[in-house]
Design an enzyme around this catalytic site. Structure first.
Site, PDB file in Angstrom:
ATOM      1  N   GLU A   1       0.814  -1.218   0.000  1.00 40.38           N
ATOM      2  CA  GLU A   1       0.000   0.000   0.000  1.00 40.38           C
ATOM      3  C   GLU A   1       0.849   1.269   0.000  1.00 40.38           C
ATOM      4  OE1 GLU A   1      -2.902  -0.144   3.137  1.00 40.38           O
ATOM      5  OE2 GLU A   1      -3.886  -1.896   2.275  1.00 40.38           O
TER       6      GLU A   1
ATOM      7  N   GLU B   1      -4.165  -9.057   0.610  1.00 39.28           N
ATOM      8  CA  GLU B   1      -4.551  -8.792   2.010  1.00 39.28           C
ATOM      9  C   GLU B   1      -6.074  -8.783   2.046  1.00 39.28           C
ATOM     10  OE1 GLU B   1      -2.065  -5.810   3.886  1.00 39.28           O
ATOM     11  OE2 GLU B   1      -3.800  -5.142   5.024  1.00 39.28           O
TER      12      GLU B   1
END
Ligand code: GAL
Length: 809
Positions: free
Chosen positions: A421, A499
Site C-alpha cells: 500500500e 490482504e
C-alpha cells in the site's frame, strides 16, 4: 567492561557448529546491554540475544504518541493516536556489547552475520566501525578481515529507534540472532549459492547450482565437488569440476531421478553439499538446503504447484510474538505455524518486512508457502515520517538484494512482494520506484513472480496508471467486490487477494443485537469487537466475501487474511485516543495464541483433512434469560440441526441466499435459557455424522491447565504454551470467569511470559500472574539446558489450584 569480566562472558557465548573448514558461532549468551547514547557499566544488564528491550514495558499511552491522519482510514485531519505502536518504550538508543574468540586469523575470513537489529544498527569490532544498517528487519553481514584478531574480539552494537518510524510495534535491539562465521580465505560467501530446478516432472528434475567463490587469486584452480542428498540423506547426484576461479560465478547441473517434490502436504527437502578444494586440500564445505518443485501462474486458470492447481489459503503476520515481543524464538514460531496449519493455512505473507530466517526454515520444513515482502514504505510520500521512506533512495537496492539472496533457495518462498500500500501507487515517481525494485528482484531471481499489495484503485491509480500491469501478479488489499472489474481491465489475467478481511473480533466477547457490518466501524464499550465475526473497518469486510471470490473464480489465486495472529500496535477500530488499547483485534488467533471463534470459520473452509464443528457464543448468559441470543455453527458439514435443552431449533443448510448463509449455519432468533446447546451435523446424504454440546457452567471450582506440549528439548529455548481456565465441579469451562491467576515454575525450566489476549490489559507480560480474559489466559514456560521435570502450578483465590508437569529431555 574489564578483561576478566569479558573472559567470563566469552565462556558463556553460544552454540558453535563445526565442520572441518568452517565454523558458525551463534552469539546468544554473554551480552551486556544498556539504554542510552554511550555504554554505562553501572546501569548495564546481562542479557541473552535475541533480546527485545521494550517488551518489558511498562505500557503507557505516552510512548510514541503520534499525531497523524491515517490515510488508509480515510482521515483528512491529523489527530492524536495512542497505542498505535503498542504503547511500549521502544523509542530511543541502546548499546550491546559482547566478546567472542577467534582461534587464529591466518588465511581465515571472519564474517559477522546479523539476522536483524531494530534499528539503525552501528557495529564496531575492536573499536573499529565495521558496518551500519538502518533497516531493522533485514539481515546483513560484514566481512571483518583485518579487524578481527586472534583471541578476544570486542563487539559493540548500537541501535536507535525514532519517534514515528512505524505503524505497529517494531521491537527494539538485537532481536534476532548474531553469528560469527569463520572460513578459509577461499570460501563460498554468505548467501553465495543459488539453486534452481528448471525442469520438474514426476520422473526427473534438473537442478542447477550457481555459486560465488571468494578469496581466490587470479586464475586459481579450485575443485568444486557437490553431492545432492535426498530427504533421507542419501546421495542421488554428484558433480566434481575444476574451475579456474577469477571472480566469476560457477554453475553445476544435476539430474535427479524420481524426485520427492516439495509441497505443503509433503515438504521434502534436499541438500546440496559443496566442497571446495585446492591442491587436494579441502578448504570449504557449504550446504544449501532446497526443494524440488515447479511454480506456474497460468492466466485465467490460476496458480499451479507441481502441475496441480492450488489456492493460497494464507495469512499475513507481523513479526512480534505477542508477550515475547519481537525477540525471535523458533519454538514460538513453530507453535504459531502448528495452529495455523491445523486451521488449514498453506501460506504466510511476511507483512510488511523481511522475516526471521527461523520462520523461513520452519515454513520449508512444515510445508507453508511464503510471500516474502520487504517494505511498507517507499521513498515517495512515506506513511511513517521517520520510517523506511527516509532511507529508501539510498538503501532499497541493498535491502532488496539481501532479502532475495538470503531466501532464494527456500522452496517455501513462491512469490516476492515489493511493497505494501505504498502511496507511490499514484503517478510517475511511484512507477519509477516500482520498476527499480522489480528489476533488482528479477535480476537476482528470475524464477518467482513479483507482486505488491495495492489498495489505491480509484481513477488514475493502479488500474489506470500502469502500476498493476507492471506486476507479474496484481495483489489487491481488500475490495473483493471489485475484483471482476480489475480482472477485466488488467492484462495479467490473475488476481491475488494480497490482504483480505481485516475482520475485527475480541476472543469470547459478544455484543447484541447481531447485524453484519461489512465496511463499517462499530465501537463497543470496553474497546472490544464482536466475536460473532460480523464487524470490520471501513475498508474491510468479513471472511465470507473473500471465500466466495476464491470459490467462484479460477483466476482468483487465493488470499492472505489480515491477520493470522493479533499483534502489538494498530488497535483499530480503537486506534484513535482510546487508551488503554494497544494491540490489534484483526487476528484469527489472539495475542495469547488462543484461537478466536473465527479460527473455526476458516478451519471449516480450509482444513480439508479433519472436520470442523464449532458452536458460538458460549452459553453462560446470566441476566439474558429469554433474550434473543443467536447461535452460529462453523462447520465443514453442509447442514445441522440445533437443540436447546433438547428442543429443536430447526435444521440449517448452507445456501446461496446470502454470502453469510453460504459459509455459516445461523440461528438468528434463538433465546437464551441456561442448560445445554447441542448441534447435530449431517452429510450430503442426510446421515447424522457428528455432534457437539456446550453447557452452562456451574460455580467456579478448580483451575485447569493444558500445555500444548508435555515434552520439551533441554536446550534452554524450547517453550510450552499452557492454557489456564476455570472449571465447575463437573469440568465445564467457565468462559466468563476473569479472576487473577498466579503461576509458579520449578524444576527443569523457568516461567517465560503470560498474556490473556485482552488488547486493553496493561498487566506486564513478564510477571507470573495474569487476569483471565473471556475465561482464559496463557502461561509460557521455557525449558532449561539440563534434563528433568518442569513443574508448573497455577493458583487463584476461591478455586482449587492445578499442577502440571512437562518433561525436559
Ligand atoms: C491494511 C494495511 C495493513 C493493516 C491493515 C489493517 O491496509 O496494509 O498493514 O494496516 O490495513 O486493516
Amino acid at each position: 567492561m574489564n578483561s576478566r569480566h569479558l573472559i567470563i562472558l566469552m565462556a558463556l557465548s553460544g552454540a558453535i557448529n563445526i565442520n572441518a573448514q568452517r565454523t558458525v558461532q551463534t552469539l546468544k549468551n554473554g551480552w551486556e546491554f544498556c539504554r542510552g547514547d554511550s555504554f554505562n557499566e553501572s546501569v548495564s544488564q546481562k542479557v541473552t540475544v535475541p533480546h527485545d528491550w521494550a517488551i518489558y514495558g511498562p505500557f503507557d499511552r505516552k510512548h510514541d504518541l503520534q499525531v497523524v491522519a491515517v490515510e488508509q482510514n480515510g482521515e483528512a485531519e491529523a489527530t492524536e493516536k495512542t497505542g498505535r505502536t503498542g504503547g511500549l518504550p521502544f523509542i530511543g538508543k541502546g548499546i550491546y556489547r559482547t566478546v567472542f574468540e577467534v582461534p587464529d586469523t591466518t588465511s581465515r575470513t571472519i564474517t559477522l552475520v546479523f539476522d536483524g537489529v531494530m534499528s539503525n544498527a552501528d557495529v564496531t569490532l575492536n573499536g573499529k566501525k565495521v558496518i551500519s544498517w538502518p533497516y531493522g528487519y533485514n539481515s546483513f553481514y560484514a566481512v571483518v578481515d583485518g579487524i578481527a584478531v586472534p583471541g578476544e574480539n570486542y563487539l559493540e552494537v548500537a541501535c536507535e529507534n525514532k519517534d514515528g518510524q512505524s505503524r505497529w510495534y517494531p521491537g527494539a535491539g538485537i532481536y534476532r540472532n548474531v553469528h560469527v562465521v569463520n572460513t578459509d580465505k577461499i570460501h563460498i560467501p554468505t548467501w553465495g549459492t543459488f539453486v534452481t530446478t528448471p525442469v520438474v516432472t514426476k520422473e526427473y528434475a534438473s537442478i542447477s547450482l550457481t555459486m560465488d567463490i571468494e578469496g581466490t587469486y587470479n586464475r586459481q584452480n579450485i575443485r568444486v565437488e557437490t553431492v545432492i542428498l535426498n530427504p533421507q540423506g542419501k546421495e542421488v547426484a554428484k558433480a566434481s569440476n575444476v574451475f579456474c576461479a577469477r571472480g566469476q560465478e560457477f554453475t553445476q547441473n544435476f539430474l535427479v531421478n524420481d524426485p520427492d517434490l516439495w509441497s505443503p502436504r509433503n515438504p521434502e527437502l534436499y541438500t546440496a553439499k559443496t566442497t571446495l578444494s585446492v591442491d587436494g586440500k579441502d578448504v570449504d564445505e557449504y550446504e544449501t538446503r532446497f526443494g524440488i518443485r515447479s511454480l506456474a501462474y497460468v492466466p485465467e486458470k490460476g496458480f499451479f504447484l507441481n502441475g496441480e492447481p492450488i489456492k493460497f489459503k494464507g495469512v499475513c503476520n507481523h513479526h512480534d510474538l505477542g508477550p515475547l515481543g519481537a525477540a525471535v524464538n523458533k519454538s514460538a514460531l513453530r507453535h504459531q505455524l502448528d495452529l495455523l496449519k491445523d486451521m488449514g493455512v498453506n501460506a504466510i505473507r511476511t507483512s510488511h518486512n523481511m522475516p526471521a530466517p527461523e520462520l523461513v526454515e520452519l515454513c520449508d520444513e512444515m510445508g507453508l508457502m511464503m510471500m516474502v515482502e520487504p517494505f511498507d514504505d517507499w521513498g515517495f510520500r512515506p506513511k511513517s515520517p521517520n520510517g523506511y521512506g527516509a532511507v529508501f533512495n539510498e538503501w532499497a537496492d541493498k535491502d532488496v538484494s539481501n532479502m532475495v539472496r538470503h531466501y532464494r533457495n527456500n522452496p517455501s518462498v513462491v512469490m516476492w512482494s515489493i511493497g505494501n500500500e505504498v502511496p507511490s501507487q499514484w503517478g510517475e515517481p511511484g512507477i519509477n520506484e516500482l520498476m527499480r525494485l522489480r528489476n533488482t528482484v528479477r535480476q537476482l531471481d528470475p524464477t518467482r513472480p513479483i507482486t505488491c499489495g495495492m489498495d489505491q484503485v480509484g481513477e488514475g491509480a493502479v488500474i489506470d496508471n500502469g502500476f498493476a500491469a507492471a506486476l507479474d501478479i496484481p495483489g489487491f488489499n481488500y475490495k473483493p467486490q471489485l475484483y471482476d472489474k480489475f480482472y477485466e481491465k488488467l492484462p495479467n489475467r490473475l488476481i491475488l487477494g494480497s490482504e483480505t478481511a481485516s475482520t475485527v473480533s475480541s476472543r469470547g466477547q459478544y455484543f447484541f443485537p447481531i447485524e453484519f457490518k461489512d465496511h463499517n466501524v462499530v465501537l463497543h464499550e470496553g474497546n472490544q469487537s464482536n466475536s460473532y465475526d460480523n464487524e470490520s473497518c471501513s475498508w474491510s469486510n468479513t471472511p465470507d466475501l473473500d471465500f466466495a471470490r476464491d470459490d467462484d473464480h479460477d483466476w482468483c489465486i487465493g488470499q492472505f487474511v489480515w491477520t493470522g495472529f493479533d499483534y502489538l500496535g494498530e488497535p483499530s477500530p480503537y486506534d484513535t485516543d482510546a487508551w488503554p488499547s494497544h494491540s490489534s483485534v484483526f487476528g484469527i488467533i489472539d495475542l495469547a495464541s488462543l484461537p478466536k471463534d473465527r479460527y473455526y470459520l476458516y478451519r471449516s473452509k480450509w482444513n480439508d483433512e479433519s472436520p470442523t464443528l464449532h458452536i458460538l457464543p458460549h452459553w453462560n448468559w446470566k441476566g439474558r434469560e429469554d433474550e434473543i441470543t443467536p447461535v452460529f455453527v462453523y462447520t465443514s458439514y453442509p447442514k445441522a440441526e440445533l437443540f436447546i435443552n433438547g428442543k429443536s431449533q430447526g435444521m440449517r443448510e448452507k445456501n446461496d441466499s446470502t454470502v453469510y448463509n453460504r459459509y455459516r449455519l445461523m440461528w438468528m432468533d434463538t433465546r437464551y435459557e441456561p442448560g445445554e446447546v447441542r448441534v447435530v451435523a449431517y452429510d450430503n446424504d442426510g446421515h447424522a455424522v457428528a455432534e457437539k454440546t456446550i453447557k452452562t457452567a456451574g460455580k467456579p471450582h478448580h483451575l485447569v491447565a493444558i500445555p500444548n506440549r508435555t515434552s520439551l528439548t533441554a536446550n534452554g529455548e524450547d517453550l510450552s504454551y499452557i492454557t489456564i481456565q476455570v472449571a465447575d465441579k463437573d469440568g465445564n469451562i467457565i468462559p466468563t470467569d476473569n479472576r487473577r491467576v498466579k503461576f509458579k515454575v520449578s524444576g527443569a525450566g523457568t516461567f517465560e511470559a503470560t498474556a490473556n489476549g485482552d488488547p486493553t490489559s496493561l498487566l506486564p507480560f513478564q510477571n507470573p500472574e495474569m487476569d483471565l480474559f473471556s475465561g482464559a489466559a496463557t502461561a509460557i514456560v521455557r525449558s532449561s539446558n539440563s534434563e528433568g521435570t518442569l513443574i508448573f502450578t497455577a493458583s487463584a483465590p476461591g478455586v482449587k489450584p492445578v499442577t502440571t508437569t512437562i518433561e525436559v529431555k
